[in-house]
Structure formats: structure tokens, C-alpha cells
Design an enzyme around this catalytic site. Structure first.
Site, PDB file in Angstrom:
ATOM      1  N   GLY A 159       0.856  -1.179   0.000  1.00  0.00           N
ATOM      2  CA  GLY A 159       0.000   0.000   0.000  1.00  0.00           C
ATOM      3  C   GLY A 159       0.891   1.226   0.000  1.00  0.00           C
ATOM      4  O   GLY A 159       2.088   1.118   0.179  1.00  0.00           O
ATOM      5  N   CYS A 160       0.338   2.413  -0.220  1.00  0.00           N
ATOM      6  CA  CYS A 160       1.237   3.549  -0.388  1.00  0.00           C
ATOM      7  C   CYS A 160       0.539   4.904  -0.281  1.00  0.00           C
ATOM      8  O   CYS A 160      -0.680   4.983  -0.202  1.00  0.00           O
ATOM      9  CB  CYS A 160       1.901   3.529  -1.760  1.00  0.00           C
ATOM     10  SG  CYS A 160       2.820   2.058  -2.085  1.00  0.00           S
TER      11      CYS A 160
END
Lengths: 360, 500
Positions: free
Chosen positions: A12-13
Site C-alpha cells: 500500500g502507499c
């Protein structure tokens, strides 16, 4: 434990981007402050930035940013570069020692131009020649990794939180007309600097938030055309897809978006005949380059940024405008942090690219 | 002469339930049942029974069942009952053993050793009841440079394509090997489903011209029923080079079956044997295939994609590579489990390779050579469920062919006696009283139901993987894991082991 590239690591980011439509200089400090707000969207295992217009004095030359694990790797790589390029300038990339960033590799920068006779012998155009050299170094020279290879642009990345990475690379000493940033939340421990993002090839750089479900379909298709997905990350394959469609197939960025985030057939069905044929053609011709699963990306290119969501909009993405500046980020907070008073702010629809370019 | 054979199956009748209505007697074309006037009850001759369940299904009191005989030879792990029985048959006839439908033996079924992925946490699964879930696909070449007009607009020209609402087609079965009503059921179902069926090598009956947009017309080594109008009648033309059930072997429809419309449709005289040679006698090598591909394209003015169907044999990847460079638009690969109306038993049971391995190696090979866009890949033999479809597509297929599954939905019970021509279900027969048992209204509806059910299941599995379009599943091998496979098998399939 397997390293990045030996195993596929989903993550995720957080992403953020800024561009000045008038091409005015933006200090690197701004993008660092923007991504800093989204600290909790990363976990300290990767952060990075891409700046465009940062090397005006060398804008005719390719800027290679390279990580070396060892001096031997550097010597071998430099021999390769000397054989294939004229080196205009080389130096270590200036960094600042800070406690939050450790175990750094050797980080070097080269401004180069393809060796004219080598280039002519290869029968390739210049960009393809450079791209192939980058692939060769990254896959064949153990311990050397070219992570930035465009003109008048550069990628800066590391293992750490993005705000620390920005400080480490002294980004407040750079100015450019556009910037992108990435904070990473991998679900495994890569511990390798090359695995951080942005991911870049020639002038294209990508920051990406999401985990695409079409990965292996996309990867196996791209590998037919000589792209080697050595990192096994979504961002890497998306970068290659954009490079392939734009640079090699001559598609515009809008057309590229029509391929990778193609409208649903039910939507295409409702379009006027000519548009229906065009969209059907693109979707069928490049069927294996449709990207499914959640993503929001910011594509950096010469004189512009593009933000694009997957067609279901399974990842957040907002755009803000103030005067000549356009801001793109995973969260509104990342925009407000550096520009509290916006003229306009909105969330682009899934599959609809937002392309901002510098006025000529 | 002593008959050495004891029936494999026994008809068991419950006398307390039997009302001697004689339905079983009337339904059995093999004449296994009869009424014993003297005893006043039904009797059965199990040696005539093929275990097709027609009598069982129609018995109004459920008085009948068929059980495997417990009669046995002396136990022998090497000389099994089957082997011994076959020797007796051949010793009494001097003939080649014949069988029908697919290889029934206990070879590995790789589809059953492959597991499918699903999303958890890091990306969301997608609910097909709430979000679009796309199964539409195109078959055909995806090559050719992008062309634009003077204003820079894309000219959307593509080579001829087949559009499918779901990546499933009905595989080739000739009119002759199966009945008129079976063909009508397939054609009507294909039209309703937005997919294609395949004429096989039997020509196209005049009545079925109306389904042309959903028809693949086949050109095989006997060239039966092939002429210009036939080539133009369908949506695609298939050159049959081989068949999974009998690679390297031709076909033989006995003259007794070449009657009436079948003779007319095949364009051969009544009563003459329809013999399809083992090879095409104008194709002795790959360059000859290219000539036939382009002959057919010329004849149909380059408007129809040409499919080349090959059997999955040892060097299938190299053969497919050659086919992909022959001008063909689609390669159909038929695995060794594929069905047949009749084949020599030894061929059916010992020749060819599993479709899963053939598919994986062909897809990988074409990609390595950079020519995967030259052709679409269709696989069959045998696709048994929607899960097999998903696994085949993730291994690299563009679409699948089903035939045995389609016949099962029409009532086939896999008794594997098609070669007798006495199909009690009205499928593999030309006897009018048997053919009429298959009602095309019901048959086509059952086919539509089957494919619709599979489509729902495919969409559920795709949604679970977070994939909302079938093209993102194609060749997406990371969505698969092997279970109980060795390193070599995993390497050929190009997948990881479960837990990796």
C-alpha cells in the site's frame, strides 16, 4: 528471506505530485512537506521523489542515478558506461547523514550521451539504445542498479520514511517545474533501495498506490517486447507499459489511459459509433495491457504529469489547483499542507486521466 | 464358440417395484430388456447393456439400477480384468479395438492439482452482483501497426475477429457423428449465448445456415461438404489437423450412416464410407499448411479468421510456433482427454499429452518468440467445469472448447458406445426413432443453462481475485498455485507451488 525481485511484494502507499503550468521553479522542500503529512500511509520501508527540470545545465544529457553495492560493481558499471556513452560529468549524489537513513549504498550520478559510433552500430534510435543499456546494467551487473535515466530529471529514493529520504537527499537544494513523491507500505521487508519508488525509465517515472490483480498478465505480455520485470513490482510493469504504449507505439497519454484503464464494454457500447470503434480497437489490440485491481498513479513525463485511477476507483486520489500550480495526492491533507487556500479541489473519476502539461 | 466375456455391468431390477410397463424395453435400442410372457415379468440381458441409464432415468417406479459387476478374474495387478477382456475380444475378432469419448484412464489431471487465488486485505475482491464483471473476449490476431488518418485519429482496423460473450465455444462434432437434433441444439444455444459452435467435418445442413454468425465451419482431411458457400456461411473457418482423442489418425463414418441428409450435407453418395485420411494429403509440412490457410482466406476474401486445430502431442510447442507463423489467426489445441465418436482404443488411451501441459508450453513458447499476438489460443479436451475454464485462461488460453460437457448437458451419460450408433439419448445416432428423443427446444435450453451457470461461476472466481475483466486473467499465472506437483511439472506449467 527473499529480496525484492526474487519475490513479489504487494504494498500500500501514499503518492503526491506538484506541477507549475507556467514552468516556474518549485523547490523540492514543498513536495517533502506534502508527503510528510501522509506518514501513516507508509511504514518506513521505502520513500522517494522524482523532480523534472532539475538539471537545466545538463538538459541535453541523460542523467543516470546509480546505486552500487560495492566498489567492484561501480568499476564494472563505469567500464560499461565508458564503452557505450560519452560521460560529461560524474559525481556522488550529495547526501546528508541522518539517523533515520542507514545502510546506504554508493550513490552516483552521471550525465551522459550515447557514444555516436556505438549508437549508429546498434541501428536503434537514441532512446531505445539508452533503455537497453539500462536493462543490461540492471540485469547483468551484480550490485549495480540504474534507478533514474531521463533527461533534465532525476529520481531520489531510499529505504526509510519519505520525509527522511527528502532530507537525506537535500531536496531543498533542487528546483524543478514538477515533482512527484512516494511513501511505501510493503507487506514484506525488502530492505533494498532499488525497490523504493518512484520507478523510472528514460523520462517516464511512476508513483503508484495499489495492488494490481492483472500483474502477471501484464508482466508476461511486456516481457515479449524485451522488458525484463526484475523487481516484480506493479510500479515497474506499469512504467514499462506506459513506455511501450507511448514511446514505442506512439499512443497519446489519453489513448494509453484508454488501454490501461479501459472503459467498461457497457460504457463503450453507449458511445457514438466512431468513438466506439476506436475504444474497441484499443481495448482489443492491447487486451493484455488492461490493468485491473486498485491503483492510483501519477506519471511524470517531460513537461507534464498525469494522474489516473483504476476504472472502479478503488484508491483515493484528489486534485487541487491554485494559480499556475496543480497538486495531485492520495489525500487532500497532503495538498492542504502546502497550499491551504485552493482555487479548486476535486476527485477525478475512475479511469479518467487528468493530464497537466507545462504551457510552452 | 465359447463367449469368454462376462458383462461389466449388471441390470438390477427390484421386482417389488416393477409394474411391467415395458418402458425400459421400448427405450433400449440395445434390446437389453424384454418381457417374459410365460413368467409374466420383465427380464434383462446384461450383456447387451452399455450402462447409458436411459431405462433407469425413464423407469416410473425407480425399479432399475445398473451396478458394476462383482464378477472377477483372479486378482492380478499386471493382468487386470480390462487387459484380459481385451485379449479375448481381439482373439475372437482379429480386429482393432474401438472406443468412444475421451481417454478414461487414471492419468494425472493437472487441472485438479492447480488452485486459484483470492484477494485478502491488500486489495479488494469485487462483487459481480454489484460491479461490472466482464467476460467478453475477442479471438484473432492482434498484430499490425497502429494507423492514423491525416488528422492523427486512429484507424480502427483489425484482422478478422470472433467476438464471444464468454470465452467458451462448442467444439467440433460433425453432423453424422451426432444427430440433427443435437446439432440444432448446439446452433441455437450458441446463438442465444453469443458464442460459436463448430460443424466438425460433416458439412453444414441447409437448415442451419441461419446460425452462420455463430458457426465455425470445419475443413478436415476428407473435405466433406466443403465448397465456396460453406466457407462463406460461418463466422470462422477451422482447419482440422488433428484431434486429441486420436492424434495421427483419420476418421471413418461407415456407409450405413451415410443416408439421406447426411449424404447430401457431406456431398458424398449414399452408402459410401466417409473416410477422412490421417493426414491432409495436400499438407505434408508446415509450408503446405500456410498455402491452405491462405487458400481459405482467398476463398473467403480475408473476412473470416482461420483456426488451425492440432492435437496435443509431444512437440506441440514447436508445432504451434510454426502454425503461428502460417497466417492462421487462432490455434486450437485438443488434449489427450478429448472425446470422439469413435477411435482405436490403443490410440485414444496412449497417444498425446494433457492439455494443461500443452497449453502452458505453447503459451510460454509463443511469448518467448514474441509471436503470441499472432494468434489466439483455444483449448479443449477436457474442460469439465468453470474452474477448468478459469485455470486454462490463467495458464494462457484465450478461450476454451467444450464438447463432452455440452453432450452431457444434452443427456449423454458417457457410456462410451457412440460407435454403435444406437445412442438411446438421441445424440450419437441417426436412427429417427432415437433422434427424436432429443428435443432441440429442451436441448438448447439445457446448453444455455450450462454455459450461463459457468459464466456466473467464472465471474465469482474472477471477482474473488479482484479481476473484473477476463483479459486481465489471460496468462495471469501468478493467480495459480500447484498442489502435489513436482519441480518439473511446475516449471512446465509456469506456476509456483501452493505456499510459495
Amino acid at each position: 528471506m527473499l529480496k525484492e525481485g526474487q519475490i513479489r511484494i504487494p504494498s500500500g502507499c501514499a503518492i503526491s505530485g506538484i506541477i507549475s503550468r507556467e514552468g516556474k521553479p518549485i523547490n523540492g522542500r514543498d513536495i517533502v512537506e506534502s508527503i510528510r503529512v501522509m506518514h501513516d500511509r507508509s511504514n518506513g520501508l521505502g520513500g522517494g521523489f522524482a523532480g523534472y527540470g532539475i538539471y537545466p545545465q545538463y538538459k541535453e544529457h541523460y542523467a543516470f542515478h546509480i546505486f552500487y553495492d560495492t566498489q567492484e560493481a561501480r568499476e564494472e558499471c563505469e567500464r560499461f558506461i565508458d564503452r557505450h556513452f560519452d560521460v560529461i560529468n560524474l559525481s556522488k549524489i550529495p547526501t546528508k547523514k541522518i539517523p533515520a537513513i542507514t545502510d546506504e549504498p554508493l550513490i552516483w550520478r552521471y550525465f551522459v550521451s550515447p557514444h555516436p559510433t556505438k549508437l549508429a552500430d546498434s541501428q536503434l534510435d537514441e532512446s531505445e539504445f539508452v533503455a537497453r543499456c539500462v536493462f543490461r546494467v540492471n540485469t547483468e551487473i551484480e550490485g549495480a542498479y540504474i534507478f533514474s535515466s531521463g533527461k533534465n530529471m532525476g529520481v531520489f529514493k531510499a529505504v526509510g520514511f519519505p520525509e527522511d529520504v527528502g532530507e537525506f537527499y537535500r531536496l531543498d537544494e533542487y528546483e524543478g517545474y514538477s515533482w512527484t513523491a512516494h511513501g511505501r507500505y510493503p507487506t514484506n521487508t525488502p530492505g533494498w533501495w532499488g525497490g523504493a519508488h518512484p520507478f523510472a525509465l528514460l523520462n517516464y517515472s511512476i508513483v503508484h498506490n495499489g495492488e494490481i490483480s492483472s500483474y502477471d498478465a501484464n508482466r508476461r505480455y511486456m516481457e515479449m517486447f524485451g522488458y525484463r520485470c526484475s523487481l516484480q513490482t506493479d510500479t515497474e510493469v506499469i512504467t514499462y507499459i506506459i513506455d511501450y504504449l507511448s514511446r514505442k507505439k506512439g499512443l497519446s497519454l489519453e489513448e494509453t489511459a484508454n488501454v490501461i484503464a479501459a472503459p467498461f464494454w457497457s460504457t463503450i457500447e453507449k458511445k457514438p459509433e466512431e468513438e466506439k470503434l476506436r475504444l474497441t480497437y484499443l481495448r482489443n489490440k492491447f487486451a493484455s495491457l488492461l490493468i485491473t485491481g486498485p491503483f492510483s498513479i501519477i506519471v511524470g513525463f517531460e513537461k507534464g504529469l498525469m494522474m489516473l485511477n483504476d476504472r472502479l476507483k478503488l484508491r483515493s486520489a484528489v486534485i487541487g489547483e491554485k494559480d499556475d500550480r496543480v497538486y495531485m495526492a492520495s489525500e487532500e491533507s497532503a495538498i492542504r499542507a502546502i497550499e491551504p487556500e485552493l482555487d479548486k479541489i476535486w476527485a477525478p473519476k475512475g479511469g479518467n486521466p487528468v493530464i497537466v502539461t507545462v504551457n510552452e | 464358440m465359447i463367449n469368454y466375456l462376462y458383462p461389466d455391468y449388471e441390470i438390477v431390477r427390484d421386482p417389488s417395484k416393477c409394474i411391467a410397463c415395458r418402458v425400459c424395453e421400448r427405450q433400449c435400442a440395445n434390446e437389453a430388456h424384454s418381457f417374459d410372457e410365460e413368467a409374466g415379468c420383465m427380464v434383462a440381458d446384461s450383456s447387451r447393456c452399455v450402462n447409458c441409464h436411459r431405462c433407469v432415468s425413464l423407469c416410473p417406479t425407480r425399479a432399475l439400477k445398473i451396478v458394476k459387476s462383482d464378477h472377477t478374474f483372479k486378482q492380478n495387478a499386471n493382468w487386470t480384468g480390462d487387459r484380459i477382456t481385451e485379449i479375448y475380444k481381439q482373439a475372437s475378432t482379429g480386429g482393432v479395438l474401438l472406443s468412444s469419448m475421451g481417454n478414461p484412464n487414471a492419468f494425472p489431471i493437472y487441472f485438479d492439482k492447480i488452485l486459484i487465488n483470492a484477494s485478502q486485505v491488500t486489495n479488494p475482491s469485487i462483487d459481480p452482483l454489484r460491479e461490472p464483471m466482464e467476460t467478453k473476449t475477442f479471438l484473432g490476431k492482434k498484430t499490425g501497426e497502429i494507423r492514423r488518418d491525416e488528422k492523427g485519429r486512429i484507424l480502427p482496423y483489425t484482422e478478422p475477429q470472433i467476438e464471444l460473450s464468454v470465452p467458451i465455444m462448442f467444439s467440433a462434432m460433425s453432423y453424422g457423428s451426432i444427430s440433427y437434433n443435437a446439432h440444432e441444439s448446439l446452433a441455437r444455444a450458441a446463438q442465444e449465448l453469443g458464442i460459436l459452435y463448430n460443424t466438425g467435418e460433416g458439412g453444414l445442413h441447409e437448415d442451419f445456415r441461419q446460425y452462420g454468425a455463430n458457426t465455425i465451419v470445419q475443413v478436415a482431411s476428407g473435405r466433406f461438404g466443403v465448397y465456396k458457400d460453406y466457407l462463406e456461411a460461418g463466422a470462422a473457418i477451422e482447419i482440422k489437423m488433428g484431434q486429441g482423442a486420436k492424434p495421427g489418425i483419420g476418421g471413418h463414418l461407415p456407409g450405413t450412416k451415410i443416408v439421406g441428409d447426411i449424404s447430401k450435407t457431406r456431398m458424398i453418395p449414399e452408402g459410401s464410407d466417409a473416410i477422412s485420411p490421417a493426414p491432409h494429403h495436400d499438407i505434408y509440412s508446415i509450408e503446405d499448411l500456410r498455402q491452405l490457410v491462405f487458400s481459405l482466406k482467398e476463398a473467403s476474401e480475408y473476412k473470416k479468421p482461420v483456426i488451425v486445430k492440432i492435437a496435443a502431442v509431444h512437440n506441440v510447442a514447436a508445432i504451434a510456433s510454426g502454425v503461428a507463423r502460417s497466417g492462421a489467426d487462432i490455434i486450437a489445441i485438443d488434449g489427450f482427454r478429448g472425446g470422439t465418436g469413435a477411435a482405436p482404443t490403443r490410440i485414444r488411451d496412449n497417444v498425446g499429452i494433457p492439455i494443461e501441459l500443452a497449453l502452458a508450453s505453447v503459451d510460454s513458447r509463443l511469448r518467448e518468440e514474441g509471436i503470441r499476438d499472432n494468434v489466439s489460443i483455444v483449448v479443449g479436451g477436457s474442460i469439465r467445469s468453470s474452474a477448468d475454464v478459469v485455470k486454462a485462461i490463467a495458464l494462457g488460453a484465450d478461450a476454451v472448447y467444450i464438447a463432452t460437457a455440452a453432450l452431457l448437458s444434452l443427456g449423454c451419460h458417457l457410456c462410451r458406445s457412440c460407435q454403435s450408433g444406437k445412442c438411446n439419448w438421441g445424440i450419437a445416432t441417426q436412427r429417427p426413432e432415437l433422434v427424436k428423443r432429443l428435443n432441440p427446444d429442451i436441448g438448447s435450453q439445457r446448453l444455455v443453462n450450462l454455459v450461463t451457470a459457468w459464466k456466473h461461476e467464472i465471474m465469482e472466481m474472477m471477482g474473488g481475485m479482484g479481476i473484473n475483466s477476463i483479459e486481465a486473467l489471460k496468462g495471469n499465472r501468478l493467480m495459480l498455485r500447484g498442489i502435489g506437483l513436482n519441480e518439473k511439472e511446475l516449471e512446465i506449467l509456469g506456476i509456483k507451488h501452493a505456499g510459495e
